[in-house]
Write a protein that holds these residues in place. Sequence first.
Motif, short mmCIF file in Angstrom:
data_model
loop_
_atom_site.label_atom_id
_atom_site.label_comp_id
_atom_site.label_asym_id
_atom_site.label_seq_id
_atom_site.Cartn_x
_atom_site.Cartn_y
_atom_site.Cartn_z
N GLY A 1 0.81 -1.22 0.00
CA GLY A 1 0.00 0.00 0.00
C GLY A 1 0.84 1.26 0.00
N GLU A 2 2.15 1.13 -0.11
CA GLU A 2 3.04 2.29 -0.11
C GLU A 2 3.12 2.90 -1.50
OE1 GLU A 2 7.69 3.48 0.86
OE2 GLU A 2 6.95 1.44 1.28
N ALA A 3 2.61 4.13 -1.67
CA ALA A 3 2.55 4.77 -2.99
C ALA A 3 3.84 5.53 -3.27
CB ALA A 3 1.36 5.71 -3.05
N ARG A 4 4.44 5.25 -4.41
CA ARG A 4 5.63 5.98 -4.83
C ARG A 4 5.28 7.06 -5.84
NH1 ARG A 4 10.42 3.21 -3.74
NH2 ARG A 4 10.15 2.18 -1.72
N ILE A 5 4.19 6.90 -6.58
CA ILE A 5 3.83 7.86 -7.61
C ILE A 5 2.33 8.15 -7.61
CG2 ILE A 5 3.53 6.08 -9.39
CD1 ILE A 5 4.63 8.10 -11.41
N ILE A 6 1.52 7.22 -7.11
CA ILE A 6 0.07 7.39 -7.14
C ILE A 6 -0.32 8.59 -6.28
CG2 ILE A 6 -2.13 6.34 -6.46
CD1 ILE A 6 -0.92 3.64 -7.14
N GLY A 7 -1.09 9.48 -6.90
CA GLY A 7 -1.54 10.67 -6.20
C GLY A 7 -0.47 11.74 -6.05
N ILE A 8 0.70 11.49 -6.63
CA ILE A 8 1.81 12.44 -6.48
C ILE A 8 2.16 13.05 -7.83
CG2 ILE A 8 4.21 12.73 -5.77
CD1 ILE A 8 3.81 10.27 -3.95
N GLY A 9 2.43 12.20 -8.80
CA GLY A 9 2.84 12.67 -10.12
C GLY A 9 4.32 13.01 -10.14
N ARG A 10 4.96 12.73 -11.24
CA ARG A 10 6.39 13.06 -11.36
C ARG A 10 6.82 13.00 -12.81
NH1 ARG A 10 9.31 7.70 -8.76
NH2 ARG A 10 8.74 6.22 -10.38
N GLN A 11 8.02 13.50 -13.08
CA GLN A 11 8.57 13.47 -14.42
C GLN A 11 9.29 12.14 -14.63
OE1 GLN A 11 10.71 16.98 -15.72
NE2 GLN A 11 12.02 15.76 -17.07
N VAL A 12 8.92 11.46 -15.72
CA VAL A 12 9.54 10.18 -16.07
C VAL A 12 9.86 10.21 -17.57
CG1 VAL A 12 8.42 8.87 -14.23
CG2 VAL A 12 7.27 9.12 -16.42
N GLN A 13 10.19 9.05 -18.12
CA GLN A 13 10.49 8.96 -19.54
C GLN A 13 9.58 7.93 -20.20
OE1 GLN A 13 14.72 8.02 -19.32
NE2 GLN A 13 15.22 10.07 -20.09
N GLY A 14 9.28 8.19 -21.45
CA GLY A 14 8.51 7.24 -22.24
C GLY A 14 9.27 6.87 -23.50
N VAL A 15 8.78 5.84 -24.20
CA VAL A 15 9.42 5.41 -25.45
C VAL A 15 8.38 5.42 -26.57
CG1 VAL A 15 10.57 3.53 -26.66
CG2 VAL A 15 11.11 3.97 -24.27
N LYS A 16 8.70 6.12 -27.64
CA LYS A 16 7.81 6.16 -28.79
C LYS A 16 7.97 4.89 -29.64
CE LYS A 16 7.91 11.22 -29.16
NZ LYS A 16 6.47 11.50 -28.98
N LYS A 17 7.09 4.73 -30.59
CA LYS A 17 7.13 3.55 -31.46
C LYS A 17 8.45 3.48 -32.22
CE LYS A 17 4.49 1.17 -35.08
NZ LYS A 17 3.25 1.20 -35.92
N ASP A 18 9.02 4.65 -32.57
CA ASP A 18 10.28 4.65 -33.32
C ASP A 18 11.50 4.42 -32.43
OD1 ASP A 18 10.61 7.01 -31.95
OD2 ASP A 18 10.46 8.32 -33.70
N GLY A 19 11.24 4.17 -31.12
CA GLY A 19 12.34 3.86 -30.20
C GLY A 19 12.93 5.07 -29.50
N SER A 20 12.50 6.27 -29.86
CA SER A 20 13.05 7.47 -29.22
C SER A 20 12.49 7.65 -27.81
CB SER A 20 12.76 8.71 -30.07
OG SER A 20 11.36 8.89 -30.24
N VAL A 21 13.35 8.06 -26.91
CA VAL A 21 12.97 8.29 -25.52
C VAL A 21 12.64 9.77 -25.34
CG1 VAL A 21 13.75 8.17 -23.12
CG2 VAL A 21 14.45 6.40 -24.76
N PHE A 22 11.59 10.08 -24.61
CA PHE A 22 11.18 11.48 -24.43
C PHE A 22 10.71 11.71 -23.00
CE2 PHE A 22 7.35 9.19 -25.32
CZ PHE A 22 6.33 9.88 -24.67
N PRO A 23 10.76 12.95 -22.52
CA PRO A 23 10.33 13.25 -21.14
C PRO A 23 8.81 13.46 -21.07
CG PRO A 23 11.18 15.23 -22.16
CD PRO A 23 11.36 14.13 -23.18
N LEU A 24 8.21 13.03 -19.98
CA LEU A 24 6.77 13.24 -19.79
C LEU A 24 6.48 13.39 -18.31
CD1 LEU A 24 5.30 10.35 -18.67
CD2 LEU A 24 5.99 9.61 -20.95
N HIS A 25 5.35 14.02 -18.04
CA HIS A 25 4.88 14.10 -16.66
C HIS A 25 3.73 13.11 -16.51
CE1 HIS A 25 2.70 15.54 -13.10
NE2 HIS A 25 3.90 15.92 -12.69
N LEU A 26 3.83 12.25 -15.52
CA LEU A 26 2.85 11.19 -15.33
C LEU A 26 2.13 11.37 -14.00
CD1 LEU A 26 1.56 8.43 -16.06
CD2 LEU A 26 3.54 7.35 -14.95
N SER A 27 0.80 11.42 -14.06
CA SER A 27 -0.04 11.43 -12.86
C SER A 27 -0.82 10.12 -12.84
CB SER A 27 -1.00 12.61 -12.86
OG SER A 27 -0.30 13.84 -12.93
N VAL A 28 -0.84 9.44 -11.71
CA VAL A 28 -1.47 8.12 -11.63
C VAL A 28 -2.55 8.12 -10.54
CG1 VAL A 28 -1.11 5.66 -11.22
CG2 VAL A 28 0.64 6.98 -12.41
#
Length: 366
Positions: free
Chosen positions: A73-100
């Motif tokens: 039950g320990e939340a690391r990101i849920i209800g907090i939100g933070r900057q992480v990285q995602g991967v596009k279909k072409d394989g490029s990595v990009f920055p994003l802000h994720l709220s869960v």
Amino acid sequence: MFEQQQLRALIDTAVDGILSISADGRVRLYNRASERIFGYSAEEVLGQDVAMLMPEHHARNHGQYIENYLSTGEARIIGIGRQVQGVKKDGSVFPLHLSVGEFREAGERYFVGIIHDLSEQMAERERTRALQEQIELIGRHSAVSEMGAALAHELNQPLTAVDLFLVAAERKLENDPDGARRIFARVREEAERAGNIVRRIRQMVERSDGEHSLFDLGQVIDSAVELCRTVSQRPDTIRIETTGPAMLFGDSTQIRMILVNLIKNALDAVGDQPRGQVVVRVRSGDPLRIEVLDNGPGVGPEFEDKLFQPFASTKTKGLGIGLSICRTIAEAHGGRLLYKAPDGYRDGLGGASFILELPQPDERNL
């Protein structure tokens, strides 16, 4: 039914990506904005492990993150939100802000994520940083250009001395080798003097790497004062007053640039007056305070409001961007640069006073 259609319309027209996954990490919802952001169609993603949208180092541990949350039950990101990285279909990595967020349906647990693509924002920040760096470099070159004649004169002196000493040493080599050796020692001293002048010039115009680190303020002040003394007709005009050693966290090259600009302006202000004085005072505290004072004529009241505006200058030479750049650098370091109008002469000073305030480094920098 209407509510479901309305919710679906809201999800599909949202600017940010919205997706939902089950407790086992399988994607159950993937809106049109997500298609645009990641480059995958909904058909390619629905039912797949959400790890396909993550860099390998995150994807490898994502399943464990979910298990840890479900068991503890320990939340690391849920209800907090933070900057992480995602991967596009072409394989490029990009920055994003994720709220869960989390919800339950029919006894099952699901997670919903809102994704904001930060690529353009980060690119704009980098463009701004690069532009600021170019402007700072122009400012440093402008300052050195204004001092160019004096620098050339100062550099020519040790080089001329080296030439004369070598001629004298050549004459003494046969009949007075000890005398020749003494002259060679003087040659080394003059060569070192020339090298120090070049080193100080390079410190002034070198491109900053933008990296902040802990540095000794005293050394930076000494370096700035020595460069200004090099080009001053009366180097004894400048003196340093300090209450003790001080460490700062920041870009030492940029702080040196501020000090050189302030000291050079003060030297210009006192000019050739017989009792000209320029003082660099350092006072400890938080913020740390560096004051550059002179006993010149001061700044006219009509010009005080324009001091830190770009391309505003009381001098005939230069671009008039020095103080504007210096204030920007000070603010980027969490500090500020101020002009203090004189309130009468004290200790022979009172022409103008510029104050640089910088925050003391916190424990994370020590």
